[in-house]
Design a protein around this motif. Sequence first.
Motif, PDB file in Angstrom:
ATOM      1  N   PHE A  29       0.827  -1.199   0.000  1.00  0.00           N
ATOM      2  CA  PHE A  29       0.000   0.000   0.000  1.00  0.00           C
ATOM      3  C   PHE A  29       0.867   1.256   0.000  1.00  0.00           C
ATOM      4  O   PHE A  29       1.947   1.283   0.568  1.00  0.00           O
ATOM      5  N   SER A  30       0.350   2.282  -0.618  1.00  0.00           N
ATOM      6  CA  SER A  30       1.107   3.531  -0.726  1.00  0.00           C
ATOM      7  C   SER A  30       1.378   4.148   0.640  1.00  0.00           C
ATOM      8  O   SER A  30       2.298   4.938   0.802  1.00  0.00           O
ATOM      9  N   SER A  31       0.593   3.806   1.620  1.00  0.00           N
ATOM     10  CA  SER A  31       0.788   4.342   2.968  1.00  0.00           C
ATOM     11  C   SER A  31       1.852   3.590   3.750  1.00  0.00           C
ATOM     12  O   SER A  31       2.237   3.994   4.842  1.00  0.00           O
ATOM     13  N   SER A  32       2.369   2.519   3.174  1.00  0.00           N
ATOM     14  CA  SER A  32       3.351   1.689   3.878  1.00  0.00           C
ATOM     15  C   SER A  32       4.720   2.362   3.927  1.00  0.00           C
ATOM     16  O   SER A  32       5.052   3.222   3.102  1.00  0.00           O
ATOM     17  N   VAL A  33       5.480   1.934   4.901  1.00  0.00           N
ATOM     18  CA  VAL A  33       6.885   2.295   5.001  1.00  0.00           C
ATOM     19  C   VAL A  33       7.682   1.000   4.925  1.00  0.00           C
ATOM     20  O   VAL A  33       7.362   0.031   5.614  1.00  0.00           O
ATOM     21  N   MET A  34       8.699   0.991   4.083  1.00  0.00           N
ATOM     22  CA  MET A  34       9.575  -0.173   4.020  1.00  0.00           C
ATOM     23  C   MET A  34      10.984   0.253   4.366  1.00  0.00           C
ATOM     24  O   MET A  34      11.405   1.377   4.034  1.00  0.00           O
ATOM     25  N   GLY A  35      11.695  -0.630   5.041  1.00  0.00           N
ATOM     26  CA  GLY A  35      13.016  -0.248   5.499  1.00  0.00           C
ATOM     27  C   GLY A  35      14.003  -1.405   5.505  1.00  0.00           C
ATOM     28  O   GLY A  35      13.644  -2.559   5.275  1.00  0.00           O
ATOM     29  N   TRP A  36      15.242  -1.024   5.724  1.00  0.00           N
ATOM     30  CA  TRP A  36      16.332  -1.981   5.909  1.00  0.00           C
ATOM     31  C   TRP A  36      16.887  -1.822   7.322  1.00  0.00           C
ATOM     32  O   TRP A  36      17.127  -0.695   7.771  1.00  0.00           O
ATOM     33  N   PHE A  37      17.089  -2.943   7.953  1.00  0.00           N
ATOM     34  CA  PHE A  37      17.767  -3.001   9.237  1.00  0.00           C
ATOM     35  C   PHE A  37      18.948  -3.951   9.097  1.00  0.00           C
ATOM     36  O   PHE A  37      19.021  -4.726   8.142  1.00  0.00           O
ATOM     37  N   ARG A  38      19.853  -3.911  10.041  1.00  0.00           N
ATOM     38  CA  ARG A  38      20.975  -4.844  10.021  1.00  0.00           C
ATOM     39  C   ARG A  38      21.319  -5.274  11.436  1.00  0.00           C
ATOM     40  O   ARG A  38      21.054  -4.554  12.398  1.00  0.00           O
ATOM     41  N   GLN A  39      21.911  -6.445  11.504  1.00  0.00           N
ATOM     42  CA  GLN A  39      22.304  -6.976  12.806  1.00  0.00           C
ATOM     43  C   GLN A  39      23.655  -7.658  12.674  1.00  0.00           C
ATOM     44  O   GLN A  39      23.795  -8.639  11.941  1.00  0.00           O
ATOM     45  N   ALA A  40      24.631  -7.121  13.373  1.00  0.00           N
ATOM     46  CA  ALA A  40      25.966  -7.698  13.410  1.00  0.00           C
ATOM     47  C   ALA A  40      26.043  -8.685  14.572  1.00  0.00           C
ATOM     48  O   ALA A  40      25.255  -8.591  15.522  1.00  0.00           O
ATOM     49  N   PRO A  41      26.976  -9.619  14.527  1.00  0.00           N
ATOM     50  CA  PRO A  41      27.093 -10.606  15.611  1.00  0.00           C
ATOM     51  C   PRO A  41      27.261  -9.935  16.967  1.00  0.00           C
ATOM     52  O   PRO A  41      28.088  -9.044  17.140  1.00  0.00           O
ATOM     53  N   GLY A  42      26.445 -10.353  17.916  1.00  0.00           N
ATOM     54  CA  GLY A  42      26.536  -9.827  19.262  1.00  0.00           C
ATOM     55  C   GLY A  42      25.936  -8.454  19.465  1.00  0.00           C
ATOM     56  O   GLY A  42      26.051  -7.880  20.549  1.00  0.00           O
ATOM     57  N   LYS A  43      25.308  -7.918  18.428  1.00  0.00           N
ATOM     58  CA  LYS A  43      24.735  -6.569  18.527  1.00  0.00           C
ATOM     59  C   LYS A  43      23.233  -6.613  18.276  1.00  0.00           C
ATOM     60  O   LYS A  43      22.708  -7.570  17.727  1.00  0.00           O
ATOM     61  N   GLU A  44      22.570  -5.544  18.651  1.00  0.00           N
ATOM     62  CA  GLU A  44      21.148  -5.444  18.419  1.00  0.00           C
ATOM     63  C   GLU A  44      20.870  -5.052  16.964  1.00  0.00           C
ATOM     64  O   GLU A  44      21.723  -4.475  16.285  1.00  0.00           O
ATOM     65  N   CYS A  96      15.012  -6.739   5.400  1.00  0.00           N
ATOM     66  CA  CYS A  96      14.032  -5.774   4.938  1.00  0.00           C
ATOM     67  C   CYS A  96      12.766  -5.945   5.786  1.00  0.00           C
ATOM     68  O   CYS A  96      12.499  -7.029   6.313  1.00  0.00           O
ATOM     69  N   ALA A  97      12.025  -4.880   5.908  1.00  0.00           N
ATOM     70  CA  ALA A  97      10.849  -4.890   6.762  1.00  0.00           C
ATOM     71  C   ALA A  97       9.790  -3.952   6.207  1.00  0.00           C
ATOM     72  O   ALA A  97      10.113  -2.982   5.513  1.00  0.00           O
ATOM     73  N   ARG A  98       8.562  -4.237   6.557  1.00  0.00           N
ATOM     74  CA  ARG A  98       7.441  -3.410   6.110  1.00  0.00           C
ATOM     75  C   ARG A  98       6.570  -3.064   7.306  1.00  0.00           C
ATOM     76  O   ARG A  98       6.281  -3.923   8.144  1.00  0.00           O
ATOM     77  N   GLY A  99       6.219  -1.801   7.373  1.00  0.00           N
ATOM     78  CA  GLY A  99       5.352  -1.360   8.442  1.00  0.00           C
ATOM     79  C   GLY A  99       4.368  -0.320   7.951  1.00  0.00           C
ATOM     80  O   GLY A  99       4.368   0.059   6.778  1.00  0.00           O
ATOM     81  N   SER A 100       3.544   0.153   8.867  1.00  0.00           N
ATOM     82  CA  SER A 100       2.529   1.137   8.517  1.00  0.00           C
ATOM     83  C   SER A 100       2.922   2.545   8.930  1.00  0.00           C
ATOM     84  O   SER A 100       2.203   3.508   8.618  1.00  0.00           O
ATOM     85  N   GLU A 101       4.037   2.675   9.637  1.00  0.00           N
ATOM     86  CA  GLU A 101       4.506   3.991  10.044  1.00  0.00           C
ATOM     87  C   GLU A 101       6.021   4.000  10.086  1.00  0.00           C
ATOM     88  O   GLU A 101       6.664   2.958  10.261  1.00  0.00           O
TER      89      GLU A 101
END
Length: 122
Positions: A29-44, A96-101
């Motif tokens: 949906f056009s109202s969606s927000v998509m993003g990239w996150f990353r996680q290194a070993p031992g980190k959040e 990758c992730a998808r959210g509404s805000e």
Amino acid sequence: VQLQASGGGLVQVGGSLRLSCAASGGRVFSSSVMGWFRQAPGKEREFVAAIRWGTGRTYYADSVKDRFTISRSTAENTLYLQMNSPKPEDTAVYYCARGSELAYAPGPYKYWGQGTLVTVSS
């Protein structure tokens, strides 16, 4: 809704790599927000970049600004992350992730891809 991330691998410092995230199981949906996150070993897991699907407005973590570019193809329901001039500290599993805000924390994102490993060698 399913997200399939791809494009990870080994890249040298100063090189480039493009990650993709294909969305299936329904229109983004056009109202969606998509993003990239990353996680290194031992980190959040940490925020990398996000894009508003409808307007294309982008947001970046300071650590990747001017090196990484997030973009999307609304026709192909695909999210991209162009990684230029990567550094060893960019080594991580990228999700990758998808959210509404828009959010800079992972919690508000409802849908997640499986992750793709990026290793930056010096």
